[in-house]
Design a protein around this motif. Structure first.
Motif: not given
Length: 501
Positions: A361-372, A374-376, A380-384
């Motif tokens: 959850a922590a790793v996925t949540g981090l990538f979701v924030l970066l997507w939201w 920082a336009d990552w 990235t979060w889908q793979v996570a």
């Protein structure tokens, strides 16, 4: 027993200069190619002479003495140094022969005491004393003298009476699952890069190679990835097999009068002797890939091998049933080596899965924030998200591998997933217990129980054991040791009587 000072074998004069030259070979090649106007050849010749001189000087400045109380070694020319090791602290005497030494009938003798450093002049500390090198016959005689000095019949003290294990050719199939070839690839690639940098290779001189690389780079990505993966698997497998054969060819584990003797090696042979009176247990380790192939390693838990973990090998990667049998034979207790273990209960199971889910959850949540924010990219979060099922599988495996028991005076603990380890430790070798409880372990009623010992890694832990079981386990292993710290259950009447008193 002669107490004279002796020199190393004169035949080492044909070995040490070669070793020094090989050690300095990359530097000498670099100086040879980088130098200009013939200076490179001159400095390379100077370096070669210094290397040879250093090897010759070692023989002239090294002497050793064996007395009833000590082993002493003197070294040095301008700065004279004497190492002294009390014989009653000697734990191991290993014999090693590299290819050139084997041709000349020499062996390198390593005398270990199990301590971290060398003693000074006349000191009574202990570390490792090396005699490089003695005649093989003299080295074997010295080993018997140092390890079996208390035997009633020294000539027979080291006689082998029982062969416990010998290498079988089918065991080589486990080599690719040890991944030792990856380290070999790294060493080879690093050495080639350093060599090319030292000799200043001009890439334009290799037009054919550049053309070949260009053709490969123009291939589709999936072809490149597939080809690279296949090539890597093949290289790792081949190099792992080569490393396995070089390290464990002619492997033999035998038991003598009070000793275990391990012999192994193809080009470089090594003989290790372990005294049974210093043996405290065994460890069976199963890295994930090796475990999937049905293999395992077996090593000794013994005093006197600190910093010399390779000396504790009792069996190379081999079938798991063979590892269990060897562990039982070494301990003379096959029941303890393969005993059924007690699980750690539902709370330990929940704790494994909770930790895995929180990490995912922590790793996925981090990538979701970066997507939201920082336009990552969204992938990235889908793979996570794959971390959730992968973590659940890992947590389940970690839980299933937890276990402990006490049988026949042996404490048995098991833990791990990527590397599963099963340790069988004699309670006679336990010198203390450590109970560790984190905040979350206290909430779950669990604790980690660590047995401390002077052998092996010096601490062996059972993870997430129910608190009552852990205390009972330690108390049963060493009756009376925990008595001052235990709080026994009492009846209500006894408690009321105490209050009134």
């Amino acid at each position: 027993m002669s107490t004279d000072w002796h020199r190393l074998s004169a035949r080492m004069l044909a070995v040490h200069p070669v070793q020094e030259v090989v050690r300095l070979l990359p530097v000498l090649i670099g100086v040879l190619f980088v130098g200009r106007g013939g200076q490179g050849q001159i400095w390379s010749l100077v370096g070669l002479c210094l290397a040879v001189g250093t090897g010759l000087l070692r023989w002239f400045t090294t002497t050793y003495q064996i007395t009833p109380e000590h082993v002493r070694v003197r070294r040095g020319l301008f700065s004279r140094k004497e190492l002294s090791v009390p014989r009653d602290r000697i734990r191991t005497v290993d014999l090693t022969s590299r290819p050139l030494q084997r041709v000349l009938g020499l062996s390198r003798v390593v005398i270990g005491t199990g301590h971290g450093g060398h003693s000074g002049r006349g000191g009574h500390g202990g570390g490792t004393v090396t005699l490089d090198a003695l005649a093989t016959v003299d080295a074997a005689r010295l080993r018997e003298e140092l390890l079996h000095k208390r035997a009633a019949h020294p000539a027979e003290a080291g006689a082998l009476v029982d062969v416990l294990a010998e290498l079988r050719p089918p065991w080589v199939r486990f080599a690719p699952f040890t991944l030792s070839g990856i380290a070999a690839i790294g060493v080879v690639v690093g050495s080639l890069v350093n060599l090319f940098n030292e000799i200043a290779v001009d890439r334009t001189d290799f037009g054919a190679v550049q053309s070949w690389i260009g053709q490969i780079a123009s291939a589709p990505v999936w072809v490149l990835v597939t080809g690279l993966a296949v090539l890597t698997v093949v290289l790792v497998s081949v190099l792992s097999i080569v490393a396995y054969v070089l390290a464990f060819w002619n492997f033999r584990l035998a038991r003598g009068e009070g000793t275990l003797r391990v012999t192994r090696g193809l080009l470089t042979t090594r003989q290790t002797t372990i005294e049974l009176r210093r043996l405290r247990g065994t460890e069976i380790s199963e890295p994930l890939l090796l475990r999937a192939a049905g293999g395992a390693r077996c090593s000794a838990i013994t005093t006197g091998l600190h910093g010399e973990h390779s000396s504790s090998v009792l069996l190379p990667p081999a079938p798991r049933v063979v590892a269990d049998r060897v562990a039982g034979d070494v301990l003379a207790d096959p029941v303890a080596a393969s005993a059924e273990l007690i699980g750690h209960g539902s709370r330990a199971h929940l704790r494994r899965h909770t930790r895995a889910a929180l990490v995912a959850a922590a790793v996925t949540g981090l990538f979701v924030l970066l997507w939201w924010l920082a336009d990552w990219p969204a992938w990235t979060w889908q793979v996570a998200l794959a971390l959730f099922p992968a973590g659940a599988l890992l947590a389940e495996d970690r839980y299933r591998n937890l276990g402990h028991t006490l049988i026949g005076g042996k404490l048995v603990v098991r833990q791990g997933s990527l590397v599963r380890r099963r340790q069988v430790l004699s309670t006679e070798g336990v010198i203390g217990w450590v109970f560790h409880r984190s905040f979350f372990q206290r909430r779950a009623g669990l604790l980690s129980l660590t047995a401390t010992t002077a052998a092996g890694r010096q601490h062996y832990t059972g993870i997430d054991i129910p608190a009552a079981e852990a205390v009972a386990l330690a108390d049963a292993a060493e009756p009376g040791l925990l008595e001052p710290f235990l709080v026994r259950e009492r009846s209500v009447a006894e408690a009321v009587q105490d209050l009134r008193g």
